[in-house]
Design a protein around this motif. Structure first.
Motif, mmCIF file in Angstrom:
data_model
loop_
_atom_site.group_PDB
_atom_site.id
_atom_site.type_symbol
_atom_site.label_atom_id
_atom_site.label_comp_id
_atom_site.label_asym_id
_atom_site.label_seq_id
_atom_site.Cartn_x
_atom_site.Cartn_y
_atom_site.Cartn_z
ATOM 1 N N ALA A 1 -3.751 4.893 7.447
ATOM 2 C CA ALA A 1 -2.354 4.603 7.113
ATOM 3 C C ALA A 1 -1.833 5.434 5.946
ATOM 4 N N THR A 2 -2.627 6.389 5.465
ATOM 5 C CA THR A 2 -2.276 7.314 4.370
ATOM 6 C C THR A 2 -2.158 6.615 3.023
ATOM 7 N N LEU A 3 -2.747 5.436 2.873
ATOM 8 C CA LEU A 3 -2.660 4.701 1.617
ATOM 9 C C LEU A 3 -3.820 5.010 0.675
ATOM 10 N N GLN A 4 -4.906 5.554 1.207
ATOM 11 C CA GLN A 4 -6.043 6.000 0.404
ATOM 12 C C GLN A 4 -6.433 7.412 0.828
ATOM 13 N N GLU A 5 -6.963 8.156 -0.120
ATOM 14 C CA GLU A 5 -7.484 9.484 0.188
ATOM 15 C C GLU A 5 -8.970 9.378 0.509
ATOM 16 N N PRO A 6 -9.417 10.000 1.589
ATOM 17 C CA PRO A 6 -10.854 10.018 1.855
ATOM 18 C C PRO A 6 -11.577 10.915 0.864
ATOM 19 N N THR A 7 -12.859 10.650 0.683
ATOM 20 C CA THR A 7 -13.668 11.520 -0.177
ATOM 21 C C THR A 7 -14.024 12.805 0.561
ATOM 22 N N THR A 8 -14.447 12.655 1.801
ATOM 23 C CA THR A 8 -14.714 13.811 2.662
ATOM 24 C C THR A 8 -14.266 13.485 4.073
ATOM 25 N N GLY A 9 -14.134 14.535 4.894
ATOM 26 C CA GLY A 9 -13.791 14.344 6.296
ATOM 27 C C GLY A 9 -12.300 14.383 6.551
ATOM 28 N N VAL B 1 -8.896 12.865 9.191
ATOM 29 C CA VAL B 1 -8.324 11.960 10.188
ATOM 30 C C VAL B 1 -7.043 12.599 10.702
ATOM 31 N N ARG B 2 -6.892 12.652 12.023
ATOM 32 C CA ARG B 2 -5.663 13.164 12.624
ATOM 33 C C ARG B 2 -5.062 12.080 13.515
ATOM 34 N N VAL B 3 -3.804 11.810 13.281
ATOM 35 C CA VAL B 3 -3.049 10.826 14.072
ATOM 36 C C VAL B 3 -2.019 11.587 14.890
ATOM 37 N N GLY B 4 -2.206 11.596 16.197
ATOM 38 C CA GLY B 4 -1.307 12.378 17.039
ATOM 39 C C GLY B 4 -1.299 13.844 16.668
ATOM 40 N N GLY B 5 -2.425 14.333 16.149
ATOM 41 C CA GLY B 5 -2.536 15.735 15.753
ATOM 42 C C GLY B 5 -2.168 16.012 14.312
ATOM 43 N N PHE B 6 -1.606 15.027 13.604
ATOM 44 C CA PHE B 6 -1.194 15.215 12.214
ATOM 45 C C PHE B 6 -2.313 14.782 11.264
ATOM 46 N N ASP B 7 -2.552 15.573 10.244
ATOM 47 C CA ASP B 7 -3.598 15.319 9.255
ATOM 48 C C ASP B 7 -3.106 14.305 8.227
ATOM 49 N N VAL B 8 -3.890 13.236 8.005
ATOM 50 C CA VAL B 8 -3.437 12.171 7.101
ATOM 51 C C VAL B 8 -3.386 12.632 5.642
ATOM 52 N N ARG B 9 -4.075 13.719 5.319
ATOM 53 C CA ARG B 9 -4.022 14.249 3.956
ATOM 54 C C ARG B 9 -2.830 15.186 3.762
ATOM 55 N N LYS B 10 -2.637 16.096 4.707
ATOM 56 C CA LYS B 10 -1.673 17.172 4.543
ATOM 57 C C LYS B 10 -0.306 16.874 5.154
ATOM 58 N N GLN B 11 -0.259 15.897 6.060
ATOM 59 C CA GLN B 11 0.990 15.619 6.774
ATOM 60 C C GLN B 11 1.298 14.117 6.759
ATOM 61 N N LYS B 12 1.328 13.568 5.558
ATOM 62 C CA LYS B 12 1.505 12.119 5.390
ATOM 63 C C LYS B 12 2.803 11.612 6.017
ATOM 64 N N LEU C 1 3.763 5.313 12.492
ATOM 65 C CA LEU C 1 2.914 4.193 12.098
ATOM 66 C C LEU C 1 3.681 2.888 11.894
ATOM 67 N N GLY C 2 3.054 1.795 12.322
ATOM 68 C CA GLY C 2 3.442 0.447 11.918
ATOM 69 C C GLY C 2 2.203 -0.219 11.345
ATOM 70 N N TYR C 3 2.353 -0.931 10.217
ATOM 71 C CA TYR C 3 1.170 -1.420 9.504
ATOM 72 C C TYR C 3 1.397 -2.838 9.012
ATOM 73 N N LEU C 4 0.472 -3.721 9.359
ATOM 74 C CA LEU C 4 0.460 -5.080 8.826
ATOM 75 C C LEU C 4 -0.843 -5.277 8.069
ATOM 76 N N PRO C 5 -0.816 -5.160 6.725
ATOM 77 C CA PRO C 5 -2.039 -5.368 5.952
ATOM 78 C C PRO C 5 -2.432 -6.837 5.926
ATOM 79 N N GLN C 6 -3.641 -7.096 5.474
ATOM 80 C CA GLN C 6 -4.139 -8.474 5.438
ATOM 81 C C GLN C 6 -3.312 -9.340 4.497
ATOM 82 N N ASP C 7 -2.961 -8.802 3.338
ATOM 83 C CA ASP C 7 -2.149 -9.540 2.369
ATOM 84 C C ASP C 7 -0.770 -8.915 2.328
ATOM 85 N N PHE C 8 0.098 -9.401 3.214
ATOM 86 C CA PHE C 8 1.442 -8.848 3.320
ATOM 87 C C PHE C 8 2.397 -9.735 2.537
#
Length: 294
Positions: free
Chosen positions: A49-57, A59-70, A77-84
């Motif tokens: 969900a682009t809320l944390q940065e990975p240490t390594t590796g 993730v691509r969502v629909g071809g978009f990189d979660v680091r470079k193309q937030k 994206l639609g997101y329902l966290p545990q504590d909303f």
């Protein structure tokens, strides 16, 4: 649309590792992340969900990189966290209108149209003017789902959506997720076996930051087929079996006890081979490598 995860790791301060070199491909449908608290489920979802940065590796969502193309990822994206968190004084409509603005839906007519569609989807139309503080836990969870739908997501992430709900509300939320399963990618995090059985097309079992299993429910059951046994015992006989085998259930049957175990070989002459359950398989994955018979 797929979510592609390659060699993903996350380390926190103090040397705590949330994920170890995780590799997954999540396809259209409902993929359940199953595991106990601390397994890495929330860490994985917050990275996607682009809320944390990975240490390594990557993730691509629909071809978009979660680091470079937030921003591109967030647009899908639609997101329902545990504590909303919800403001108790706002009405259902006001809450969704506020969330629509945060989703950058600037046109008031477009925002209104999306809010009405989302409320209808989660059966909240008759509560449009009800303050959030007057809603039940299940209704608040539906508001949380409605806000996640405002973005018309191709990827919906929901973290423990039925936690703390009464049985009737839990069934409603499950039914909604099952109904939506054919409209995109739904990533469902839970530690409740019954949620997985009700809605999941695929299951990913996480334990201590590592993937223990990825596949369908049927494939998960196949991992322990012909390895689950039921033994009828007296209370006195029970002690002779405790600790020898991986137990997945124990029920009283009048004066006797029905013990359910997972082991490769028949544990006693009177043991009956029984059909495996998802719970049997899950417990085995949690104990894998820690018990000789598992």
């Amino acid at each position: 649309m797929n979510v592609e995860i390659e060699n993903l790791s996350k380390e926190y301060e103090g040397g705590v590792t949330g994920l170890y070199e995780t590799n997954l491909t999540i396809e259209e449908g409902v993929c359940a992340l199953l595991g106990p608290n601390g397994a890495g489920k929330s860490t994985l979802m917050s990275i996607i969900a682009t809320l944390q940065e990975p240490t390594t590796g990557t993730v691509r969502v629909g071809g978009f990189d979660v680091r470079k193309q937030k921003q591109e990822v967030r647009s899908l994206l639609g997101y329902l966290p545990q504590d909303f968190g919800l403001y108790p004084s706002l009405t259902v409509y006001e809450t969704l209108d506020y969330m629509g603005i945060l989703y950058n839906i600037q046109d008031p007519k477009e925002r209104k149209s999306r809010i009405e569609a989302a409320m209808e989807k989660v059966n909240l139309t008759n509560l449009v003017n009800r303050p959030i503080g007057h809603l039940s836990g299940g209704m608040r969870q539906r508001v949380g789902l409605a806000q996640a739908f405002l973005n018309r997501p191709k990827l919906l992430i929901v973290d423990e959506p039925t936690g703390g709900l009464d049985p009737e509300e839990r069934i409603r939320v499950r039914s909604l997720l099952a109904e939506l399963g054919g409209t995109g990618v739904i990533l469902l995090s839970t530690h409740l076996i019954e949620d997985v059985e009700a809605v999941a097309d695929k299951v990913t079992v996480l334990h201590k930051g590592r993937v223990r299993f990825l596949g369908t429910i049927s494939e998960m059951l196949d991992t322990i087929r012909d390895k689950v046994w039921q033994i009828n015992l007296t209370p006195a006989e029970l002690q002779g079996f405790r600790g020898k085998y991986l137990e997945t259930g124990l029920l009283r049957d009048g004066a006797n006890i029905r013990l359910r175990v997972v082991t490769e070989e028949r544990p006693s002459p009177n043991a009956l081979s029984v059909e495996p359950t998802l719970e049997d398989a899950y417990i085995r994955f949690m104990r894998e490598g820690t018990h000789e018979s598992a």
